[in-house]
Design an enzyme around this catalytic site. Sequence first.
Site, PDB file in Angstrom:
ATOM      1  N   HIS A  90     -21.312  38.950   7.857  1.00  0.00           N
ATOM      2  CA  HIS A  90     -20.535  37.708   7.822  1.00  0.00           C
ATOM      3  C   HIS A  90     -21.495  36.525   7.787  1.00  0.00           C
ATOM      4  O   HIS A  90     -22.594  36.579   8.342  1.00  0.00           O
ATOM      5  CB  HIS A  90     -19.558  37.600   8.998  1.00  0.00           C
ATOM      6  N   ASP A  92     -20.297  33.251   8.500  1.00  0.00           N
ATOM      7  CA  ASP A  92     -19.915  32.202   9.451  1.00  0.00           C
ATOM      8  C   ASP A  92     -20.698  32.407  10.741  1.00  0.00           C
ATOM      9  O   ASP A  92     -21.082  33.521  11.088  1.00  0.00           O
ATOM     10  CB  ASP A  92     -18.412  32.206   9.705  1.00  0.00           C
ATOM     11  N   ASP A 123     -27.175  36.751  13.715  1.00  0.00           N
ATOM     12  CA  ASP A 123     -25.721  36.951  13.743  1.00  0.00           C
ATOM     13  C   ASP A 123     -25.034  35.946  12.843  1.00  0.00           C
ATOM     14  O   ASP A 123     -24.623  34.887  13.298  1.00  0.00           O
ATOM     15  CB  ASP A 123     -25.241  36.812  15.189  1.00  0.00           C
ATOM     16  N   GLU A 156     -15.483  35.719  10.947  1.00  0.00           N
ATOM     17  CA  GLU A 156     -15.607  36.741  11.990  1.00  0.00           C
ATOM     18  C   GLU A 156     -15.705  36.112  13.378  1.00  0.00           C
ATOM     19  O   GLU A 156     -15.097  36.593  14.340  1.00  0.00           O
ATOM     20  CB  GLU A 156     -16.834  37.624  11.726  1.00  0.00           C
ATOM     21  N   GLU A 157     -16.465  35.038  13.492  1.00  0.00           N
ATOM     22  CA  GLU A 157     -16.688  34.432  14.801  1.00  0.00           C
ATOM     23  C   GLU A 157     -15.436  33.763  15.357  1.00  0.00           C
ATOM     24  O   GLU A 157     -15.300  33.602  16.573  1.00  0.00           O
ATOM     25  CB  GLU A 157     -17.825  33.403  14.726  1.00  0.00           C
ATOM     26  N   HIS A 423     -25.146  33.630  19.899  1.00  0.00           N
ATOM     27  CA  HIS A 423     -24.115  32.773  20.493  1.00  0.00           C
ATOM     28  C   HIS A 423     -24.692  31.773  21.496  1.00  0.00           C
ATOM     29  O   HIS A 423     -23.938  30.970  22.049  1.00  0.00           O
ATOM     30  CB  HIS A 423     -23.005  33.588  21.184  1.00  0.00           C
TER      31      HIS A 423
END
Length: 451
Positions: A90, A92, A123, A156-157, A423
């Site tokens: 992903h 995003d 990520d 996704e996030e 994150h």
Amino acid sequence: MSPHPVAETVASLMPRAKAELTELVAFRSVADFDQFPRSENEGAANWIAGALRAEGFEDVALLDTPDGTQSVYGCLPGPEGAKTVLLYAHYDVQPPLDAASWTTPPFELTERDGRWYGRGTADCKGGVLMHLLALRALKANGGVPVRVKVIVEGSEEQGTGGLERYAEAHPELLTADTIVIGDTGNFRAGLPTVTSTLRGMTMVRIRVDTLEGNLHSGQFGGAAPDALAALIRVLDSLRAEDGSTTVDGLSGDAAWDGLAYDDEQFRQDAKVLDGVELIGSGTVADRVWARPAVTVLGIDCPPVVGATPSVQATARALVSLRVPPGVDAAGASRLLEAHLAAHTPWGARVSTEQVGQGQAFRADTTSPAYRAMADAMAVAYPGQKMQYAGQGGSIPLCSTLATLYPDAEILLIGLSEPEAQIHAVNESVSPDELERLSVAEALFLRAYAAS
């Protein structure tokens, strides 16, 4: 022993990969269009589409998904009769949080102490590069022996389910014999790991109302019901004294029977401050891979700076609940909402709104694809044996794919080992991990084709 030719090729491609990841990280592709321009996401999607076309992919398309984001799709033809492998990532990313807390700008890839820093490096924009490196290495060493589909999603996030709903409406699009999800990570850097379970998740927004408007705390405080205090009480009800998650009706005593997670190692990985205790009961692996976990993600209330002496009329919070395989996320969400309502004090008015949800996932680790991956990782990580670990996070698409394609084998690998700090501020990727996992993926595709 001389290096494997595929490994030599990947090593030679790493400078190019760094330059490309620099370009991709520069897009502020947070799928929150209230805070970040939609054009940033569109730019990242178009960059990936262009990269796929340059590698000979056909039917490259930007798919408009029901949540308003775009996913990038492409198909690389393989030899006649070859197996089909779907590669996922992903583009995003999470918001940068406090940009001032980053050592270097979050959307500028910066090399420091042997790692590449920037939002999305691990990520999961690095996962896009992992797939590209693996395919380029195979093309330089005899060709890609399977038919390859690539899907790179843009939400996704956010957990808004755009790609899941698109796949359900177009089930023929992502059909494959095996699926490689490039969005997890090794248990620690240098230890090859596949993720065999994912927790599901639900996100709920709770609002508490007690008054028609704020009141002077000197004149009315002590009798007027404070919405913020009521919210704090209901949120506190979600944890036992030891910090374990307590949602009425939701079991929290399951045990993990795979790779162990040492307490001290976890403290280091999580950067727990000296003297602060870990929460919950059971082993660390039980707590982060096999049991539910609630987290208060945010609270709407007056900031300390500028606060007035007022009794608050309204307060809101965003709550996340992670649930292990075997627990239905929709059912857990209903339990959470009922718990919040039951534990709101003083007759305060409470309302809840679900804002995201995804089911848990458990892989079949006895399949031929897992044997092929174990052989590939043994080459990419000499002297190491592939390990199986759980993942406390969620990738909602996995359960959707497992339901749509029950015969497909699903493997989860990626670049988000603990040092990556995904994150959080100062997210980074290890270029050594990117290189080794790209080699592993390339050799897996070759071994799987022959299995």
